[in-house]
Design an enzyme around this catalytic site. Structure first.
Site, short mmCIF file in Angstrom:
data_model
loop_
_atom_site.label_atom_id
_atom_site.label_comp_id
_atom_site.label_asym_id
_atom_site.label_seq_id
_atom_site.Cartn_x
_atom_site.Cartn_y
_atom_site.Cartn_z
N ALA A 105 52.18 68.13 42.30
CA ALA A 105 50.93 68.46 41.61
C ALA A 105 49.91 68.91 42.67
O ALA A 105 50.08 68.62 43.86
CB ALA A 105 50.39 67.28 40.82
N PHE A 106 48.85 69.59 42.23
CA PHE A 106 47.91 70.16 43.21
C PHE A 106 47.19 69.10 44.02
O PHE A 106 46.64 69.38 45.08
CB PHE A 106 46.88 71.07 42.50
CG PHE A 106 45.72 70.32 41.91
CD1 PHE A 106 45.76 69.83 40.62
CD2 PHE A 106 44.57 70.09 42.66
CE1 PHE A 106 44.69 69.12 40.09
CE2 PHE A 106 43.48 69.39 42.13
CZ PHE A 106 43.56 68.90 40.84
N LYS A 107 47.18 67.86 43.53
CA LYS A 107 46.47 66.79 44.23
C LYS A 107 47.01 66.57 45.64
O LYS A 107 46.34 65.99 46.48
CB LYS A 107 46.57 65.49 43.45
CG LYS A 107 46.03 65.56 42.03
CD LYS A 107 44.61 65.10 41.98
CE LYS A 107 43.96 65.09 40.61
NZ LYS A 107 44.68 65.40 39.41
N ASP A 108 48.26 66.99 45.87
CA ASP A 108 48.83 66.85 47.21
C ASP A 108 47.93 67.48 48.27
O ASP A 108 47.78 66.95 49.36
CB ASP A 108 50.19 67.56 47.28
CG ASP A 108 51.32 66.67 46.75
OD1 ASP A 108 51.26 65.44 46.97
OD2 ASP A 108 52.25 67.21 46.13
N ALA A 111 44.84 65.37 49.06
CA ALA A 111 45.24 64.08 49.64
C ALA A 111 45.78 64.26 51.05
O ALA A 111 45.51 63.45 51.94
CB ALA A 111 46.29 63.43 48.75
#
Ligand SMILES: *Cc1c(COP(=O)(O)O)cnc(C)c1O
Length: 429
Positions: A105-108, A111
Site C-alpha cells: 500500500a502507498f503508506k510504505d 513510513a
C-alpha cells in the site's frame, strides 16, 4: 526550513523536533513555514531525471539544512526503491500504482522515509524513542516494516478489532522484536484518540520519549509529494491533469497540494471518499462536521474526523471557496464500490482495490472531455481479497502473495478502548 503549529504560527520547530514531537504541544499540526517553488528548469527536465534525483530535490528544500546531502540522498533512495508505474486504463484515465512496496500500500513510502529520518537522528544522538501508531489497516504494517530492526526505536501499533482484513492483520502482528501490536476493542477513531491522548499525558511523556508515525507526522507528507512528480514523468501530455485521491485522513491529498504549490502543473484534485464524506460535505455546504466513522469496504478510509483537514484549511487560508477552486468532492457507497470494481474489470480487465475504485469512479463521473485523469491506486487488491472476490467473479487469486504471509505467526495483545488501560500497558512495557 522550520515548521509552525497550525494553532500558533509563532511556535516554530526544526524538522527533527517536528518529526519526534509529531504533534505541537498546543495540539495543532506542524506545517512548513514556506512551500518552496522548484525552478522551471528542474520541471522542464523532469521526464529525464532519475527518480532518486527528483525525490532528493524535493526533500532537500524541506530538510537540506538538517540532514547532510549524502545521508539525505541515501534516505530518499532507500525510501523509493520500488516502482511507481502509471498504468493506462482507458483513453483518458490512468492508475498510479502506489502498492509495489513491502506491505503493498502507498503508506510504505511515508513510513520508510520517516523511519530512515528517525534512524538518522537516533544514531546522531544515541536516543531511544517509543513510536505509537494508530492504524485503520495499512499504516501499521507499513510502519512496522519500516521500523523493524531499527535500533533505539520501539513501535506500538493500535488497530481496531475485527476491522482490518486478514492479510492486514498478518502484516500488523507478525514482526516481533521491536514491534508490538495492540488489538483495540473499538474503532479506528478510538485508536487515534488513544494515541492523541497519550501525547497530551504528562506522566507518560515524562517517563517515555513518545513519538508518532501517523499521517499527522510531517515526515510522511514529504515523500508523498514525490509520486505526484513520478506520475508526471510518465505522462506525455501535462495539460489539464486531474488527480483523484482516495482519501481518509487526507495526508495524500495534502501532499498533492504541496506538490502543486512547488510547481507541478496539476490542474485540480478530486477528494474521493467512501461513505465517510465529511470533506465532500464541507465542500458542498461550507460546514465542517466530523462524525463517528462508518465501516465500509474501503476500510483504510473509514475516518470520521480527518486529521489532515487542518492542514488543508491552512493551505487555503481557512476559506472554503479557495478549497473549492482546486478540489471537488466525491463519495461512493459500498454497493457502488462493488459495482465499479466489477464494471472496470469487465470493460478493461483491470482489477481495482476498493480504495482505488472510488478514485476511478470519481474520474468516470467528473472528468471533462479535455482533461486527463490520474487516480491513485493506493493498495494492491490482494489486501482486500474478500471484497475483490465479492465484486469480481474470476478475479486472480494472487496465491504467491497470500502464501508469503500465511506461514507467519500472529502475536498481539487485546486491550479495551479506555485510555487508562492503554496508559498502564505503556507504563508496563
Ligand atoms: C491510508 C489509505 C488511504 C487514505 O489515505 P489518507 O492519506 O489517509 O487520505 C487510502 N487508501 C489506502 C489503501 C490507504 O491505506
Amino acid at each position: 526550513m522550520r515548521f509552525f503549529s497550525t494553532k500558533n504560527r509563532s511556535h516554530k520547530v526544526s524538522f527533527k523536533e517536528a518529526i519526534f514531537n509529531s504533534l505541537p504541544p498546543d495540539n495543532g499540526l506542524y506545517y512548513p513555514e514556506t512551500i518552496p517553488s522548484l525552478n522551471s528548469e528542474f520541471l522542464s527536465g523532469l521526464r529525464s531525471r532519475p527518480k532518486g534525483e527528483v525525490g532528493f530535490e524535493i526533500a532537500k528544500h524541506f530538510l537540506g539544512n538538517e540532514i547532510p546531502e549524502l545521508d539525505l540522498k541515501r534516505i530518499v533512495d532507500e525510501t523509493i526503491s520500488f516502482d511507481f508505474p502509471l498504468v493506462r486504463i482507458s483513453e483518458q484515465i490512468h492508475a498510479l500504482e502506489l502498492y509495489h512496496g513491502p506491505t503493498w500500500a502507498f503508506k510504505d513510502l511515508g513510513a520508510r522515509f520517516l523511519s530512515r529520518c528517525m534512524r538518522h537522528f537516533i544514531h546522531e544522538e544515541e536516543k531511544n524513542v517509543n513510536i505509537l501508531v494508530a492504524t485503520s489497516g495499512d499504516t501499521g504494517g507499513a510502519v512496522a516494516a519500516g521500523f523493524h530492526g531499527v535500533e533505539g526505536a520501539n513501535v506500538t501499533i493500535l488497530y481496531p478489532k475485527n476491522k482490518v482484513s486478514d492479510l492486514q492483520q498478518k502484516q500488523l502482528t507478525t514482526w516481533g522484536d521491536n514491534i508490538a501490536a495492540l488489538e483495540v476493542d473499538g474503532t479506528f477513531d478510538d485508536c487515534q484518540r488513544l494515541v492523541k491522548t497519550a501525547f497530551l499525558d504528562k506522566e507518560l511523556n515524562t517517563n517515555l520519549s513518545l513519538s508518532s508515525a501517523n499521517s499527522i507526522n510531517i515526515a510522511r507528507l514529504i515523500p508523498q509529494m514525490f509520486y505526484y512528480f513520478f506520475a508526471f514523468q510518465q505522462l506525455d501530455d501535462w495539460n489539464n491533469v486531474v488527480v483523484s485521491v482516495p482519501s481518509g485522513n487526507y495526508g495524500n491529498l495534502s501532499a498533492g497540494l504541496f506538490a502543486k504549490k512547488m510547481g507541478l502543473p496539476i490542474a485540480r484534485f478530486i477528494a474521493a471518499s467512501n461513505s465517510n464524506d465529511v470533506v465532500p460535505n464541507y465542500l458542498d455546504t461550507g460546514k465542517y462536521e466530523p462524525k463517528t466513522s462508518i465501516e465500509t469496504y474501503a476500510n483504510a478510509m473509514d475516518v470520521g474526523a480527518p486529521s489532515n483537514f487542518v492542514r488543508m484549511l491552512e493551505f487555503f487560508d481557512g476559506k472554503v471557496e479557495n478549497m473549492r477552486s482546486l478540489i471537488s468532492g466525491f463519495s461512493l457507497s459500498d454497493p457502488r464500490i462493488l459495482e465499479t470494481m466489477n464494471q472496470c474489470h469487465q470493460s478493461t480487465g483491470y482489477v481495482l482495490d476498493p480504495h482505488g475504485a472510488i478514485g476511478f469512479q470519481a474520474l468516470l463521473e467528473k472528468l471533462r472531455n479535455d482533461e486527463t485523469g490520474i487516480f491513485l491506486e493506493t493498495a494492491h487488491p490482494v489486501k482486500f481479497m474478500d471484497v475483490v472476490q465479492k465484486a469480481v467473479p474470476g478475479a486472480p487469486g494472487y496465491e504467491s502473495k497470500i502464501q508469503e504471509m500465511e506461514g507467519r505467526e500472529s502475536i498481539y495483545t487485546p486491550i479495551s478502548n479506555s485510555f487508562d488501560d492503554f496508559k498502564s500497558y505503556l507504563l508496563k512495557h
